[in-house]
Enzyme design. Structure first.
Site, PDB file in Angstrom:
ATOM      1  N   ARG A  55       0.838  -1.199   0.000  1.00  0.00           N
ATOM      2  CA  ARG A  55       0.000   0.000   0.000  1.00  0.00           C
ATOM      3  C   ARG A  55       0.871   1.246   0.000  1.00  0.00           C
ATOM      4  O   ARG A  55       1.677   1.460   0.903  1.00  0.00           O
ATOM      5  CB  ARG A  55      -0.922   0.015   1.215  1.00  0.00           C
ATOM      6  CG  ARG A  55      -1.908   1.173   1.161  1.00  0.00           C
ATOM      7  CD  ARG A  55      -2.913   1.148   2.288  1.00  0.00           C
ATOM      8  NE  ARG A  55      -3.926   2.162   2.090  1.00  0.00           N
ATOM      9  CZ  ARG A  55      -4.892   2.432   2.951  1.00  0.00           C
ATOM     10  NH1 ARG A  55      -4.994   1.735   4.063  1.00  0.00           N
ATOM     11  NH2 ARG A  55      -5.777   3.374   2.700  1.00  0.00           N
ATOM     12  N   SER A  69     -11.206   8.387  15.407  1.00  0.00           N
ATOM     13  CA  SER A  69     -11.676   7.165  16.068  1.00  0.00           C
ATOM     14  C   SER A  69     -10.675   6.699  17.116  1.00  0.00           C
ATOM     15  O   SER A  69     -11.060   6.271  18.211  1.00  0.00           O
ATOM     16  CB  SER A  69     -11.901   6.074  15.029  1.00  0.00           C
ATOM     17  OG  SER A  69     -12.235   4.850  15.642  1.00  0.00           O
ATOM     18  N   GLY A  74      -9.059   4.485  21.033  1.00  0.00           N
ATOM     19  CA  GLY A  74      -7.745   3.865  21.018  1.00  0.00           C
ATOM     20  C   GLY A  74      -7.598   2.939  19.818  1.00  0.00           C
ATOM     21  O   GLY A  74      -8.482   2.833  18.974  1.00  0.00           O
ATOM     22  N   GLN A  77      -7.086  -2.947  17.302  1.00  0.00           N
ATOM     23  CA  GLN A  77      -6.294  -4.090  16.837  1.00  0.00           C
ATOM     24  C   GLN A  77      -4.818  -3.734  16.841  1.00  0.00           C
ATOM     25  O   GLN A  77      -4.414  -2.728  16.267  1.00  0.00           O
ATOM     26  CB  GLN A  77      -6.723  -4.493  15.428  1.00  0.00           C
ATOM     27  CG  GLN A  77      -5.992  -5.727  14.923  1.00  0.00           C
ATOM     28  CD  GLN A  77      -6.419  -6.077  13.518  1.00  0.00           C
ATOM     29  OE1 GLN A  77      -7.097  -5.298  12.860  1.00  0.00           O
ATOM     30  NE2 GLN A  77      -6.032  -7.251  13.051  1.00  0.00           N
ATOM     31  N   GLU A  97       0.310  -0.130   9.000  1.00  0.00           N
ATOM     32  CA  GLU A  97       0.944   1.186   8.838  1.00  0.00           C
ATOM     33  C   GLU A  97      -0.087   2.307   8.883  1.00  0.00           C
ATOM     34  O   GLU A  97       0.184   3.391   9.405  1.00  0.00           O
ATOM     35  CB  GLU A  97       1.720   1.239   7.524  1.00  0.00           C
ATOM     36  CG  GLU A  97       2.443   2.564   7.332  1.00  0.00           C
ATOM     37  CD  GLU A  97       3.289   2.616   6.071  1.00  0.00           C
ATOM     38  OE1 GLU A  97       3.583   3.734   5.616  1.00  0.00           O
ATOM     39  OE2 GLU A  97       3.651   1.539   5.547  1.00  0.00           O
ATOM     40  N   ARG A  99      -2.826   2.408  10.671  1.00  0.00           N
ATOM     41  CA  ARG A  99      -3.115   2.656  12.093  1.00  0.00           C
ATOM     42  C   ARG A  99      -1.990   3.448  12.752  1.00  0.00           C
ATOM     43  O   ARG A  99      -2.222   4.346  13.570  1.00  0.00           O
ATOM     44  CB  ARG A  99      -3.315   1.318  12.810  1.00  0.00           C
ATOM     45  CG  ARG A  99      -4.709   0.726  12.697  1.00  0.00           C
ATOM     46  CD  ARG A  99      -4.731  -0.734  13.094  1.00  0.00           C
ATOM     47  NE  ARG A  99      -4.436  -1.590  11.952  1.00  0.00           N
ATOM     48  CZ  ARG A  99      -3.985  -2.828  12.045  1.00  0.00           C
ATOM     49  NH1 ARG A  99      -3.755  -3.356  13.228  1.00  0.00           N
ATOM     50  NH2 ARG A  99      -3.754  -3.539  10.966  1.00  0.00           N
ATOM     51  N   GLU A 130      -3.385  -8.941   4.457  1.00  0.00           N
ATOM     52  CA  GLU A 130      -4.166  -8.047   5.305  1.00  0.00           C
ATOM     53  C   GLU A 130      -4.825  -6.950   4.485  1.00  0.00           C
ATOM     54  O   GLU A 130      -6.004  -6.662   4.631  1.00  0.00           O
ATOM     55  CB  GLU A 130      -3.281  -7.417   6.387  1.00  0.00           C
ATOM     56  CG  GLU A 130      -4.118  -6.734   7.446  1.00  0.00           C
ATOM     57  CD  GLU A 130      -3.512  -5.443   7.981  1.00  0.00           C
ATOM     58  OE1 GLU A 130      -3.806  -5.122   9.137  1.00  0.00           O
ATOM     59  OE2 GLU A 130      -2.797  -4.757   7.239  1.00  0.00           O
ATOM     60  N   ASN A 131      -4.052  -6.348   3.592  1.00  0.00           N
ATOM     61  CA  ASN A 131      -4.598  -5.250   2.795  1.00  0.00           C
ATOM     62  C   ASN A 131      -5.663  -5.718   1.822  1.00  0.00           C
ATOM     63  O   ASN A 131      -6.673  -5.033   1.616  1.00  0.00           O
ATOM     64  CB  ASN A 131      -3.465  -4.545   2.041  1.00  0.00           C
ATOM     65  CG  ASN A 131      -2.671  -3.589   2.916  1.00  0.00           C
ATOM     66  OD1 ASN A 131      -3.186  -2.592   3.377  1.00  0.00           O
ATOM     67  ND2 ASN A 131      -1.428  -3.919   3.175  1.00  0.00           N
ATOM     68  N   ALA A 135      -9.630  -4.770   1.719  1.00  0.00           N
ATOM     69  CA  ALA A 135      -9.877  -3.938   0.529  1.00  0.00           C
ATOM     70  C   ALA A 135      -9.170  -2.596   0.653  1.00  0.00           C
ATOM     71  O   ALA A 135      -9.685  -1.561   0.220  1.00  0.00           O
ATOM     72  CB  ALA A 135     -11.375  -3.742   0.308  1.00  0.00           C
TER      73      ALA A 135
END
Length: 295
Positions: A55, A69, A74, A77, A97, A99, A130-131, A135
């Site tokens: 990404r 958020s 906090g 995950q 990354e 987050r 994960e990405n 999506a």
């Protein structure tokens, strides 16, 4: 071709098992407990981005929403990391990354992480998985991630499909996007052109101009496929406008190439006519004016 080994890791067919739990997509009591046992908090400045992260684009608005958020709830995950070779107390991000970037905006001093001992190959696999599952990648980033696994670790398309949980045909179709010229790839990356639209352009002689026609005319994928079967017609002609002679189409193409915008030229029997230049932004309009008005 034999697959390159990376730190003694197993074959990719075995690697995919358990990855869903690893990245938090299997919400069971056991996986939650396992993550809690391995979780720790570290100073946010002890983390660094993964240069292999597929990404590349992080939207400012998206990061702002996530930061808001995080300020309220906090980081739910933890970020997946691995220790850096030069300092075991500093970490490279495997997944999360976005987050981490949002946490910096939110003013956090520490972030929750889960440390894993993985090599380059598995770290790249996890980042892609994960990405893709969330999506978060645009189709071009996904294709580039797949290509890197193939180039660096000698994956076949079938093996790659097994690891990421996608069909071989999905992998093959996604990789085809890398054959498109750079201007069309830019349209995919910024979301102007969908992967479905882009795949119809791979075998076309002039994918760039056809991509512009698809975007400007708002064609869906099926209409774009129909246009591909009739390459001598423009998108507007496919939508029901009268046929144009070769000279008119040649003039349209010259103007379109010069302006970088879709052009529609209509002749009338009286000898008069109409020229339409379609733009989507004021910046594009300014560019046309600069070309037409003497400075």
């Amino acid at each position: 071709m034999a697959k390159k080994e990376d730190g003694g890791q197993g074959a990719p067919s075995r690697l995919g098992r358990g990855l869903a739990a690893l990245i938090g997509d299997v919400d069971t009591e056991k996986s939650a407990l396992d993550r809690a046992r391995g979780q720790r908090r570290v100073p946010i400045e002890f983390l660094r981005p993964n240069p292999r992260n597929p990404r590349k684009r992080f939207g400012d608005e998206d990061l702002a929403d996530l930061a808001a958020s995080i300020r309220e709830k906090g980081i739910v995950q933890p970020i997946l990391v691995r220790a850096t070779p030069e300092d075991a107390d500093r970490f490279e991000i495997i997944a999360g990354e976005r987050r981490w970037r949002a946490a910096q905006r939110a003013g956090l001093h520490e972030v929750p992480v889960v440390v894993h001992k993985v090599g380059d190959r598995e770290a790249l696999e996890i980042a892609i998985i994960e990405n893709v599952q969330r999506a978060d990648l645009n189709p071009l980033e996904e294709a580039e991630g797949y290509q890197r696994l193939i180039d660096e670790f000698a994956y076949t398309q079938a093996e790659l499909g097994d690891v990421i949980g996608k069909s071989r045909s999905h992998v093959a179709n996604t990789l085809r996007l890398l054959k498109l010229p750079n201007p069309v790839q830019d349209m995919i990356a910024d979301g102007s052109l969908s992967a479905g639209h882009a795949r119809t352009l791979v075998t076309h002689d002039d994918p760039e101009n056809l991509a512009r026609e698809i975007i400007e005319s708002g064609l869906n994928v099926r209409e774009a496929e129909a246009l591909m079967k009739r390459p001598e017609k423009t998108a507007h002609e496919s939508a029901g406008a009268p046929d144009k002679d070769a000279d008119t189409r040649a003039i349209e193409k010259r103007l379109s190439d010069a302006l970088g915008l879709a052009v529609d030229l209509r002749h009338k029997s009286s000898g008069a006519g109409e020229l339409r230049i379609r733009y989507k932004t004021l910046e594009q309009l300014d560019g046309v004016i600069e070309r037409l008005v003497d400075k």
